[in-house]
Design a protein around this motif. Structure first.
Motif, mmCIF file in Angstrom:
data_model
loop_
_atom_site.group_PDB
_atom_site.id
_atom_site.type_symbol
_atom_site.label_atom_id
_atom_site.label_comp_id
_atom_site.label_asym_id
_atom_site.label_seq_id
_atom_site.Cartn_x
_atom_site.Cartn_y
_atom_site.Cartn_z
ATOM 1 N N LYS A 175 -16.227 56.311 103.455
ATOM 2 C CA LYS A 175 -15.666 57.463 102.727
ATOM 3 C C LYS A 175 -16.776 58.397 102.262
ATOM 4 N N LYS A 176 -17.886 57.829 101.788
ATOM 5 C CA LYS A 176 -19.006 58.652 101.318
ATOM 6 C C LYS A 176 -19.690 59.372 102.481
ATOM 7 N N ILE A 177 -19.774 58.722 103.632
ATOM 8 C CA ILE A 177 -20.325 59.381 104.823
ATOM 9 C C ILE A 177 -19.429 60.559 105.202
ATOM 10 N N ARG A 178 -18.125 60.318 105.229
ATOM 11 C CA ARG A 178 -17.192 61.399 105.586
ATOM 12 C C ARG A 178 -17.266 62.554 104.593
ATOM 13 N N ALA A 179 -17.425 62.237 103.321
ATOM 14 C CA ALA A 179 -17.542 63.295 102.308
ATOM 15 C C ALA A 179 -18.829 64.089 102.536
ATOM 16 N N ALA A 180 -19.932 63.409 102.817
ATOM 17 C CA ALA A 180 -21.216 64.089 103.038
ATOM 18 C C ALA A 180 -21.172 64.969 104.285
ATOM 19 N N LEU A 181 -20.408 64.546 105.305
ATOM 20 C CA LEU A 181 -20.321 65.289 106.565
ATOM 21 C C LEU A 181 -19.107 66.222 106.609
ATOM 22 N N ASN A 182 -18.363 66.296 105.510
ATOM 23 C CA ASN A 182 -17.119 67.083 105.487
ATOM 24 C C ASN A 182 -16.207 66.687 106.647
ATOM 25 N N ASP A 183 -16.092 65.392 106.864
ATOM 26 C CA ASP A 183 -15.299 64.849 107.968
ATOM 27 C C ASP A 183 -13.937 64.398 107.447
ATOM 28 N N ASP A 184 -12.973 64.324 108.333
ATOM 29 C CA ASP A 184 -11.610 63.945 107.970
ATOM 30 C C ASP A 184 -11.219 62.696 108.752
ATOM 31 N N ALA A 185 -10.773 61.677 108.065
ATOM 32 C CA ALA A 185 -10.403 60.427 108.724
ATOM 33 C C ALA A 185 -9.241 60.617 109.687
ATOM 34 N N ASP A 186 -8.321 61.533 109.369
ATOM 35 C CA ASP A 186 -7.146 61.748 110.224
ATOM 36 C C ASP A 186 -7.462 62.570 111.475
ATOM 37 N N ALA A 187 -8.435 63.452 111.377
ATOM 38 C CA ALA A 187 -8.871 64.266 112.527
ATOM 39 C C ALA A 187 -10.401 64.285 112.524
ATOM 40 N N PRO A 188 -11.017 63.154 112.874
ATOM 41 C CA PRO A 188 -12.469 63.041 112.728
ATOM 42 C C PRO A 188 -13.253 63.909 113.718
ATOM 43 N N SER A 189 -14.365 64.418 113.225
ATOM 44 C CA SER A 189 -15.319 65.139 114.072
ATOM 45 C C SER A 189 -16.568 64.296 114.288
ATOM 46 N N TYR A 190 -16.811 63.347 113.392
ATOM 47 C CA TYR A 190 -18.041 62.559 113.452
ATOM 48 C C TYR A 190 -17.789 61.051 113.539
ATOM 49 N N VAL A 191 -17.049 60.513 112.582
ATOM 50 C CA VAL A 191 -16.861 59.059 112.519
ATOM 51 C C VAL A 191 -15.389 58.721 112.749
ATOM 52 N N GLU A 192 -15.156 57.978 113.831
ATOM 53 C CA GLU A 192 -13.792 57.557 114.172
ATOM 54 C C GLU A 192 -13.621 56.084 113.817
ATOM 55 N N THR A 193 -12.507 55.771 113.187
ATOM 56 C CA THR A 193 -12.191 54.394 112.827
ATOM 57 C C THR A 193 -11.445 53.727 113.964
ATOM 58 N N VAL A 194 -11.874 52.533 114.330
ATOM 59 C CA VAL A 194 -11.123 51.686 115.246
ATOM 60 C C VAL A 194 -10.551 50.585 114.357
ATOM 61 N N PRO A 195 -9.251 50.677 114.020
ATOM 62 C CA PRO A 195 -8.671 49.778 113.013
ATOM 63 C C PRO A 195 -9.008 48.305 113.227
ATOM 64 N N ARG A 196 -9.435 47.684 112.137
ATOM 65 C CA ARG A 196 -9.766 46.262 112.058
ATOM 66 C C ARG A 196 -10.923 45.837 112.958
ATOM 67 N N ARG A 197 -11.572 46.808 113.641
ATOM 68 C CA ARG A 197 -12.686 46.443 114.526
ATOM 69 C C ARG A 197 -14.003 47.051 114.091
ATOM 70 N N GLY A 198 -14.003 48.372 113.803
ATOM 71 C CA GLY A 198 -15.258 49.011 113.439
ATOM 72 C C GLY A 198 -15.169 50.523 113.523
ATOM 73 N N TYR A 199 -16.293 51.152 113.874
ATOM 74 C CA TYR A 199 -16.385 52.609 113.851
ATOM 75 C C TYR A 199 -17.181 53.100 115.052
ATOM 76 N N ILE A 200 -16.880 54.335 115.467
ATOM 77 C CA ILE A 200 -17.602 54.981 116.562
ATOM 78 C C ILE A 200 -18.070 56.341 116.069
ATOM 79 N N PHE A 201 -19.349 56.646 116.278
ATOM 80 C CA PHE A 201 -19.833 57.991 115.988
ATOM 81 C C PHE A 201 -19.511 58.824 117.214
#
Length: 167
Positions: A81-107
């Motif tokens: 959440k803090k990374i997304r806030a620093a990058l002005n990113d949105d979890a629902d429409a990500p530009s930088y960090v995408e969530t893969v539910p229960r597995r991890g994240y992709i830049f």
């Protein structure tokens, strides 16, 4: 075109952001972005493998030591959440960090490596800018140059009309 130097440390650039991997410093358009250490460590782990899934377990091992007892899920979610806030990113429409539910994240943003010389001067090219010139304030230099030219012309005119006319 990128200029490279033999012994260097690296940063990465994505969009308007640049992250100094060894120093752990995030900048937006050259201005430092404040962010806590753990979120920056998570961001560094993601940036080391852009476009690849970094699992929650891999992040736990790389950021939190084994002897640290925290609610890992909460700590990781907070860091993201803090990374997304620093990058002005949105979890629902990500530009930088995408969530893969229960597995991890992709830049997911394109990442470009920036090479820095040992003395700390970045050597890279920007469209239409000579990286060797390195002027910090090109507009100011242009204004000073124009003002100097105008003063020289006015001085010449004054000399021709006033000084030469008095003889």
């Amino acid at each position: 075109m990128k200029y490279t130097c033999p012994s260097s440390r690296s940063s990465v650039r994505f969009g308007v952001y640049e992250f100094d991997l060894p120093g752990g410093v995030l900048r937006k358009n050259g201005t430092r972005v404040r962010c806590q250490e753990q979120p920056l460590q998570v961001l560094a782990a993601l940036l080391e493998r852009p476009g690849e899934l970094v699992t929650r377990e891999e992040l736990r091992r790389s950021v939190w030591s084994q002897d640290t007892f925290v609610d890992f899920d909460h700590a990781l979610n907070t860091a993201i959440k803090k990374i997304r806030a620093a990058l002005n990113d949105d979890a629902d429409a990500p530009s930088y960090v995408e969530t893969v539910p229960r597995r991890g994240y992709i830049f997911i943003a394109p990442v470009e490596k920036v090479v820095e010389q040992e003395i700390g001067t970045q050597v890279r090219s920007w469209p239409g800018v000579n990286p060797v010139a390195g002027a910090k304030h090109p507009r100011l230099l242009t204004i000073i140059g124009i003002a100097t030219g105008v003063l020289l012309i006015l001085g010449s005119i004054w000399k021709l009309y006033v000084v030469a006319g008095m003889k």
